[in-house]
Design an enzyme around this catalytic site. Structure first.
Site, PDB file in Angstrom:
ATOM      1  CG  HIS A 139     -34.728 -56.391 -64.169  1.00 60.48           C
ATOM      2  ND1 HIS A 139     -35.486 -56.954 -65.159  1.00 60.48           N
ATOM      3  CD2 HIS A 139     -35.296 -56.780 -63.002  1.00 60.48           C
ATOM      4  CE1 HIS A 139     -36.481 -57.658 -64.614  1.00 60.48           C
ATOM      5  NE2 HIS A 139     -36.380 -57.564 -63.297  1.00 60.48           N
ATOM      6  CG  ASP A 216     -35.220 -50.245 -65.327  1.00 57.62           C
ATOM      7  OD1 ASP A 216     -36.189 -49.873 -64.649  1.00 57.62           O
ATOM      8  OD2 ASP A 216     -34.859 -51.438 -65.396  1.00 57.62           O
ATOM      9  CD  GLN A 219     -36.467 -52.147 -57.742  1.00 56.54           C
ATOM     10  OE1 GLN A 219     -36.861 -51.672 -56.684  1.00 56.54           O
ATOM     11  NE2 GLN A 219     -36.890 -53.317 -58.184  1.00 56.54           N
ATOM     12  CE  LYS A 242     -40.368 -53.705 -60.207  1.00 54.29           C
ATOM     13  NZ  LYS A 242     -40.146 -55.012 -59.607  1.00 54.29           N
ATOM     14  CB  CYS A 382     -34.859 -60.385 -63.509  1.00 55.76           C
ATOM     15  SG  CYS A 382     -36.388 -61.295 -63.402  1.00 55.76           S
TER      16      CYS A 382
HETATM   17  C1  PLP Z   1     -34.686 -52.570 -62.171  1.00 51.70           C
HETATM   18  C2  PLP Z   1     -35.880 -53.259 -62.738  1.00 51.70           C
HETATM   19  N1  PLP Z   1     -36.154 -53.129 -64.040  1.00 51.70           N
HETATM   20  C3  PLP Z   1     -37.212 -53.706 -64.612  1.00 51.70           C
HETATM   21  C4  PLP Z   1     -38.063 -54.491 -63.880  1.00 51.70           C
HETATM   22  C5  PLP Z   1     -39.230 -55.110 -64.562  1.00 51.70           C
HETATM   23  O1  PLP Z   1     -40.412 -54.580 -64.037  1.00 51.70           O
HETATM   24  P1  PLP Z   1     -41.812 -55.189 -64.476  1.00 51.70           P
HETATM   25  O2  PLP Z   1     -41.758 -56.647 -64.132  1.00 51.70           O
HETATM   26  O3  PLP Z   1     -42.801 -54.434 -63.650  1.00 51.70           O
HETATM   27  O4  PLP Z   1     -41.939 -54.966 -65.921  1.00 51.70           O
HETATM   28  C6  PLP Z   1     -37.829 -54.683 -62.521  1.00 51.70           C
HETATM   29  C7  PLP Z   1     -38.699 -55.570 -61.729  1.00 51.70           C
HETATM   30  O5  PLP Z   1     -38.259 -56.352 -60.933  1.00 51.70           O
HETATM   31  C8  PLP Z   1     -36.705 -54.047 -61.936  1.00 51.70           C
HETATM   32  O6  PLP Z   1     -36.438 -54.190 -60.642  1.00 51.70           O
END
Ligand code: PLP
Length: 426
Positions: A139, A216, A219, A242, A382
């Site tokens: 992401h 990260d 998910q 999430k 993203c």
């Molecule tokens: C794999 C992953 N990393 C990071 C993020 C960023 O999360 P946040 O917008 O809650 O900071 C997301 C959100 O879509 C994501 O799916």
């Protein structure tokens, strides 16, 4: 299609916990397949936030009055709940705004150390030519902070490739790891592919060259029972919104040594033991990373959501979602002119499928589904470089939650199967 797991899982009771599921969309029952972007919220969690704000709210820590003491106790309990949920101790959990904030904090730890002003942060100091490893499955939140850090310090960003099926192998990471690697930052589960990456093996590889591992877990934390201490990563990030909790709060997990080594990156009150006009001395983690008044109601709401998930059972939720994800994949796979991004066989997956529909733009796909009450995500989620790698600009993503039913999946796929005909492509 029969689904034995679903028979044992109290999905109707679970659905009753989400007020939004009772509100029709476009005159149709809501089929919410956008949990990967943000989840629905539990009514009980929202009420707990409101109760706390209405009756118990006070500035936490150091208050000399009853309300402050009670609020502090609840706030500390919330941290302990989040910690337990991911196999950590409270001291390993730093509150953040969201996962993005957590990754930026770690990257900024490196940036501040690399300016050469702090003495106790050896592993956080980057020199020109040092290497930062990310993967093609990231992401933007786990790419851009490292890209900017590389630009600022003269470090080199190296990118581990995924296969055409979106699979990240340990060998692909090994191919870009060297004795100059200082950071390996990668996602546990891709938000485009739903594929679960081999965390322990990649972590062992990174540690063999002394690199710091940043996971990260955005998910994975909502869908897979997690024990971050056992996974052995140095840092991990995840977001409440999430995980059926509020927006505005997330967590940075850090191992004891990692949090002790990392310099503070935000500065102000509530983080110090001593201040004069030349310098300040800082509290130990997590306080040294948490200046200012924290996110109180959000922490209470998040803990309430995690308590509900734990009461229903993490394993049961994971099994339910995995069965639905598998059904979703199997039902979509035979549709003509619909290509699923990411392999199914030989990998672990969460309940998430992204598709490219021949001749129909994802926005049109999304609107067509929306007209039937089905909420999905469209765009590049993203993850522009990953989409480019897989040969598409964008996709339509369907992601399940703990409340999803097999009937909803079947309905969504049935509607999806009519998209190309509707737009004159079949
Ligand atoms: C794999 C992953 N990393 C990071 C993020 C960023 O999360 P946040 O917008 O809650 O900071 C997301 C959100 O879509 C994501 O799916």
């Amino acid at each position: 299609m029969t689904n034995p797991v679903q028979d044992a899982y109290p999905v109707n009771d679970v659905r009753g916990l989400f007020p939004q599921l009772a509100v029709p969309v476009n005159g149709m029952p809501l089929v919410y397949l956008d949990s990967a972007a943000t989840s629905l919220k539990f009514g009980i969690g929202l009420r707990k936030e409101l109760d706390f704000a209405s009756h118990e709210m006070a500035a936490v820590n150091r208050g000399a009055h009853t309300l402050a003491a009670e609020a502090t106790e609840k706030f500390d309990e919330a941290r302990a709940t989040v910690a337990r949920f991911v196999g950590a101790r409270p001291a390993n959990i730093v509150w953040t705004s969201n996962a993005t904030d957590g990754i930026n904090m770690v990257a900024n730890g490196f940036r501040i150390s690399s300016l050469g002003r702090t003495a106790t942060d050896g592993r956080f100091r980057l020199a020109e030519g040092d290497e930062i490893v990310v993967t093609e499955a990231e992401h933007h939140a786990n790419l851009i902070p490292w890209q900017e850090l590389a630009r600022a310090t003269g470090a080199v960003l190296r990118v581990a490739a995924v296969t055409d099926g979106g699979v990240l192998t340990v060998d692909a990471v090994r191919a870009v790891v060297s004795d100059r690697t200082r950071v390996v930052a990668f996602t546990h589960v891709s938000n485009v592919l739903g594929i679960v990456n081999p965390v322990t093996e990649i972590t062992a590889l990174a540690h063999s060259v002394g690199a710091i591992v940043v996971l990260d877990a955005c998910q994975s934390a909502p869908h897979i029972p997690l024990n971050l201490a056992e996974l052995g990563v140095d840092f991990a990030v995840f977001s409440a919104h999430k995980m059926y909790g509020p927006t505005g709060i997330g967590a940075l997990y850090g191992r004891d040594e990692a949090l002790a080594e990392m310099p503070p990156v935000l500065f102000g009150g509530s983080m110090i033991t001593y201040v004069d006009y030349e310098r300040a001395e800082y509290l130990p983690a997590p306080a040294k990373f948490e200046p200012g008044t924290p996110r109180l109601t959000q922490a209470i709401g998040w803990a309430a959501a995690l308590d509900i998930m734990s009461a229903i059972g993490r394993e049961a939720i994971a099994a339910h979602e995995e069965a639905l994800g598998s059904a979703l994949y199997d039902l979509v796979e035979p549709l003509p002119g619909v290509r699923i991004l990411g392999a199914k066989h030989g990998v672990d997956r969460v309940g998430l499928v992204s598709v490219a529909v021949d001749g129909v733009h994802p926005h049109d796909v999304g609107q067509f589904l929306d007209s039937k009450g089905i909420a999905v995500r469209v765009g590049y989620h993203c993850a522009q470089p990953l989409h480019r790698r897989l040969g598409v600009d964008s996709s339509t993503r369907m992601s399940v939650g703990m409340h999803t039913t097999l009937a909803e999946i079947e309905f969504a796929v049935d509607v999806l199967s009519g998209v190309r005909r509707y737009f004159g492509e079949a």
